[in-house]
Design a protein around this motif. Structure first.
Motif, mmCIF file in Angstrom:
data_model
loop_
_atom_site.group_PDB
_atom_site.id
_atom_site.type_symbol
_atom_site.label_atom_id
_atom_site.label_comp_id
_atom_site.label_asym_id
_atom_site.label_seq_id
_atom_site.Cartn_x
_atom_site.Cartn_y
_atom_site.Cartn_z
ATOM 1 N N ILE A 50 0.798 -1.182 -0.131
ATOM 2 C CA ILE A 50 -0.032 -0.010 0.116
ATOM 3 C C ILE A 50 0.931 1.173 0.072
ATOM 4 O O ILE A 50 0.701 2.079 -0.762
ATOM 5 C CB ILE A 50 -0.813 -0.022 1.162
ATOM 6 N N ASN A 51 1.939 1.232 0.973
ATOM 7 C CA ASN A 51 2.444 2.518 1.039
ATOM 8 C C ASN A 51 4.055 2.366 0.452
ATOM 9 O O ASN A 51 4.913 3.471 0.531
ATOM 10 C CB ASN A 51 2.435 2.956 2.509
ATOM 11 N N GLY A 52 4.200 1.396 -0.159
ATOM 12 C CA GLY A 52 5.675 1.244 -0.622
ATOM 13 C C GLY A 52 6.865 1.162 0.105
ATOM 14 O O GLY A 52 7.927 1.324 -0.124
ATOM 15 N N ARG A 53 6.730 1.182 1.571
ATOM 16 C CA ARG A 53 7.660 1.472 2.552
ATOM 17 C C ARG A 53 7.908 0.094 3.145
ATOM 18 O O ARG A 53 7.089 -0.622 3.522
ATOM 19 C CB ARG A 53 7.645 2.330 3.673
ATOM 20 N N GLY A 54 9.362 -0.526 3.595
ATOM 21 C CA GLY A 54 9.540 -1.491 4.474
ATOM 22 C C GLY A 54 9.545 -0.994 6.129
ATOM 23 O O GLY A 54 9.178 0.057 6.115
ATOM 24 N N ARG A 55 9.695 -2.017 6.760
ATOM 25 C CA ARG A 55 9.720 -1.687 8.096
ATOM 26 C C ARG A 55 10.874 -2.489 8.616
ATOM 27 O O ARG A 55 11.538 -3.399 8.235
ATOM 28 C CB ARG A 55 8.444 -2.143 8.815
ATOM 29 N N GLY A 56 11.263 -2.195 10.141
ATOM 30 C CA GLY A 56 12.234 -2.931 10.760
ATOM 31 C C GLY A 56 13.508 -2.218 10.757
ATOM 32 O O GLY A 56 13.675 -0.895 10.306
ATOM 33 N N ASP A 57 14.586 -2.948 10.992
ATOM 34 C CA ASP A 57 16.010 -2.497 11.055
ATOM 35 C C ASP A 57 16.288 -1.943 9.584
ATOM 36 O O ASP A 57 15.891 -2.509 8.536
ATOM 37 C CB ASP A 57 16.794 -3.362 11.702
ATOM 38 N N LEU A 58 17.054 -0.952 9.596
ATOM 39 C CA LEU A 58 17.851 -0.446 8.305
ATOM 40 C C LEU A 58 18.839 -1.325 7.918
ATOM 41 O O LEU A 58 19.755 -1.859 8.574
ATOM 42 C CB LEU A 58 18.330 0.951 8.544
ATOM 43 N N ILE A 59 18.797 -2.023 6.683
ATOM 44 C CA ILE A 59 19.532 -3.070 6.171
ATOM 45 C C ILE A 59 20.955 -2.536 5.237
ATOM 46 O O ILE A 59 22.042 -3.055 5.242
ATOM 47 C CB ILE A 59 18.926 -4.145 5.652
ATOM 48 N N ALA A 60 20.442 -1.436 4.495
ATOM 49 C CA ALA A 60 21.411 -1.087 3.338
ATOM 50 C C ALA A 60 20.660 0.419 2.920
ATOM 51 O O ALA A 60 19.718 0.654 3.204
ATOM 52 C CB ALA A 60 21.448 -2.049 2.231
ATOM 53 N N VAL A 61 21.718 1.226 2.432
ATOM 54 C CA VAL A 61 21.632 2.450 2.126
ATOM 55 C C VAL A 61 22.218 2.931 0.972
ATOM 56 O O VAL A 61 23.457 2.282 0.653
ATOM 57 C CB VAL A 61 22.021 3.470 3.165
ATOM 58 N N CYS A 62 21.612 3.485 0.146
ATOM 59 C CA CYS A 62 22.306 3.958 -1.267
ATOM 60 C C CYS A 62 21.932 5.496 -1.309
ATOM 61 O O CYS A 62 20.711 5.983 -1.385
ATOM 62 C CB CYS A 62 22.039 3.250 -2.595
ATOM 63 N N LEU A 63 22.991 6.359 -1.352
ATOM 64 C CA LEU A 63 22.850 7.736 -1.897
ATOM 65 C C LEU A 63 23.067 8.019 -3.426
ATOM 66 O O LEU A 63 23.996 7.552 -3.931
ATOM 67 C CB LEU A 63 23.955 8.645 -0.963
ATOM 68 N N SER A 64 22.318 8.470 -4.151
ATOM 69 C CA SER A 64 22.031 8.426 -5.504
ATOM 70 C C SER A 64 21.624 9.983 -6.038
ATOM 71 O O SER A 64 20.941 10.897 -5.347
ATOM 72 C CB SER A 64 21.078 7.619 -6.118
ATOM 73 N N ASP A 65 22.264 10.307 -7.260
ATOM 74 C CA ASP A 65 21.670 11.476 -7.772
ATOM 75 C C ASP A 65 20.850 11.098 -8.889
ATOM 76 O O ASP A 65 20.969 10.116 -9.730
ATOM 77 C CB ASP A 65 22.877 12.182 -8.599
ATOM 78 N N VAL A 66 20.111 11.894 -9.195
ATOM 79 C CA VAL A 66 18.927 11.973 -10.232
ATOM 80 C C VAL A 66 19.360 13.007 -11.603
ATOM 81 O O VAL A 66 19.693 14.062 -11.333
ATOM 82 C CB VAL A 66 17.577 12.137 -10.031
ATOM 83 N N LEU A 67 19.919 12.196 -12.772
ATOM 84 C CA LEU A 67 20.310 13.052 -13.860
ATOM 85 C C LEU A 67 19.284 13.147 -14.929
ATOM 86 O O LEU A 67 18.296 12.332 -14.936
ATOM 87 C CB LEU A 67 21.741 12.428 -14.270
ATOM 88 N N ALA A 68 19.544 13.702 -15.793
ATOM 89 C CA ALA A 68 18.705 13.924 -16.867
ATOM 90 C C ALA A 68 18.746 12.346 -17.924
ATOM 91 O O ALA A 68 17.503 12.126 -18.357
ATOM 92 C CB ALA A 68 18.794 15.146 -17.931
ATOM 93 N N ASP A 69 19.775 11.738 -17.862
ATOM 94 C CA ASP A 69 20.022 10.584 -18.444
ATOM 95 C C ASP A 69 19.965 9.494 -17.596
ATOM 96 O O ASP A 69 20.461 8.264 -18.250
ATOM 97 C CB ASP A 69 20.914 10.696 -19.561
ATOM 98 N N GLY A 70 20.173 9.452 -16.490
ATOM 99 C CA GLY A 70 20.141 8.243 -15.674
ATOM 100 C C GLY A 70 20.171 8.569 -14.202
ATOM 101 O O GLY A 70 20.143 9.980 -13.669
ATOM 102 N N LEU A 71 20.480 7.614 -13.459
ATOM 103 C CA LEU A 71 20.795 7.569 -12.028
ATOM 104 C C LEU A 71 22.406 7.333 -11.800
ATOM 105 O O LEU A 71 22.944 6.636 -12.484
ATOM 106 C CB LEU A 71 19.919 6.464 -11.277
ATOM 107 N N SER A 72 22.966 7.922 -10.829
ATOM 108 C CA SER A 72 24.284 7.758 -10.364
ATOM 109 C C SER A 72 24.497 7.199 -9.056
ATOM 110 O O SER A 72 23.972 8.124 -8.142
ATOM 111 C CB SER A 72 25.063 9.104 -10.693
#
Length: 249
Positions: free
Chosen positions: A158-180
């Motif tokens: 329903i909400n697209g979110r997980g729950r519980g402990d944080l397992i992994a993280v990614c810092l990402s940039d949104v570009l005009a032609d992709g994700l970095s």
């Protein structure tokens, strides 16, 4: 206070320092500042030219006698996971990546510290404080976001979110032609999940959903075991002297 940049960006060259990837080598970098009104435009141009972003700095290797660092991007519309990658996806089917603003949290920093201590205890980032981490996450003049991975819950559909402990993280940039993918880290006690590979696969799917043609992975370093995993994502494009060249095997 950071001053507004000139219309033409100013580039600088670092002094030689030990290479973190190849023993016995020295590295130098060319860099410029990503601040002010032209930051987004400049970051787009430089990323396509092989630069990477770190906070408000765009940099790329400028070593005098070595060209081992090669920028890599995945054409997401053509990518098909290997059999092993499908196993990784299946093993992590209980995880969901939630996109959140690039704001630091105590959960993130706690996981970041455990990851550094376990995987990069002798690396250059090992002494990063909570303030250093906050700057790494927040100090950006381009469109930056965090993807937090947690286990799926009863309300995820329903909400697209997980729950519980944080397992992994990614810092990402949104570009005009992709994700970095700028930087990622994960729970070091879950090495059997291949979470680094899983986050790349998940970002490929996120780029597809956003109808962006590429996922930028940073540098593949020929001869470095640390960076060998990037060569497994095929087909891919590598930035060579004549431009982006397709690699299929």
């Amino acid at each position: 206070m950071t001053s507004q940049p000139r219309d033409t960006p100013q580039f600088y060259l670092t002094a030689p320092s030990p290479c973190p990837y190849l023993p016995g080598k020295e590295e130098r970098k060319v860099f410029t500042h990503l601040v002010g009104k032209r930051a987004v435009e400049l970051n787009e141009i430089l990323t396509q030219g092989g630069f990477r972003r770190s906070q408000t700095i765009a940099y790329r290797p400028a070593c005098e006698t070595c060209r081992a660092c090669v920028s890599v991007r995945i054409p997401v519309g053509e990518f098909e996971p290997s059999r092993n990658m499908r196993r990784v996806q299946k093993a992590n089917a209980d995880l969901v990546g939630t996109v959140v603003p690039n704001r630091p949290s105590s959960d993130q920093y706690g996981l970041f510290r455990r990851y550094l201590d376990a995987r990069h205890g002798d690396g250059g980032m090992v002494d990063m404080t909570v303030l250093d981490y906050a700057m790494m996450v927040e100090d950006s003049h381009v469109e930056t976001r965090i993807v937090e991975y947690r286990r799926r819950g009863p309300d995820t559909a329903i909400n697209g979110r997980g729950r519980g402990d944080l397992i992994a993280v990614c810092l990402s940039d949104v570009l005009a032609d992709g994700l970095s993918m700028v930087y990622s880290f994960y729970d070091p006690t879950m090495a059997d999940r291949s979470l680094g590979t899983f986050m790349i696969l998940d970002h490929i799917e996120k780029a597809r959903a956003m109808r962006l043609p590429y996922l930028y992975l940073g540098y593949w370093v020929d001869g470095s075991r640390k960076m060998a995993y990037k060569s497994r994502f095929l087909p891919q494009e590598r930035l060579m002297g004549q431009g982006w060249a397709r690699v299929e095997e």
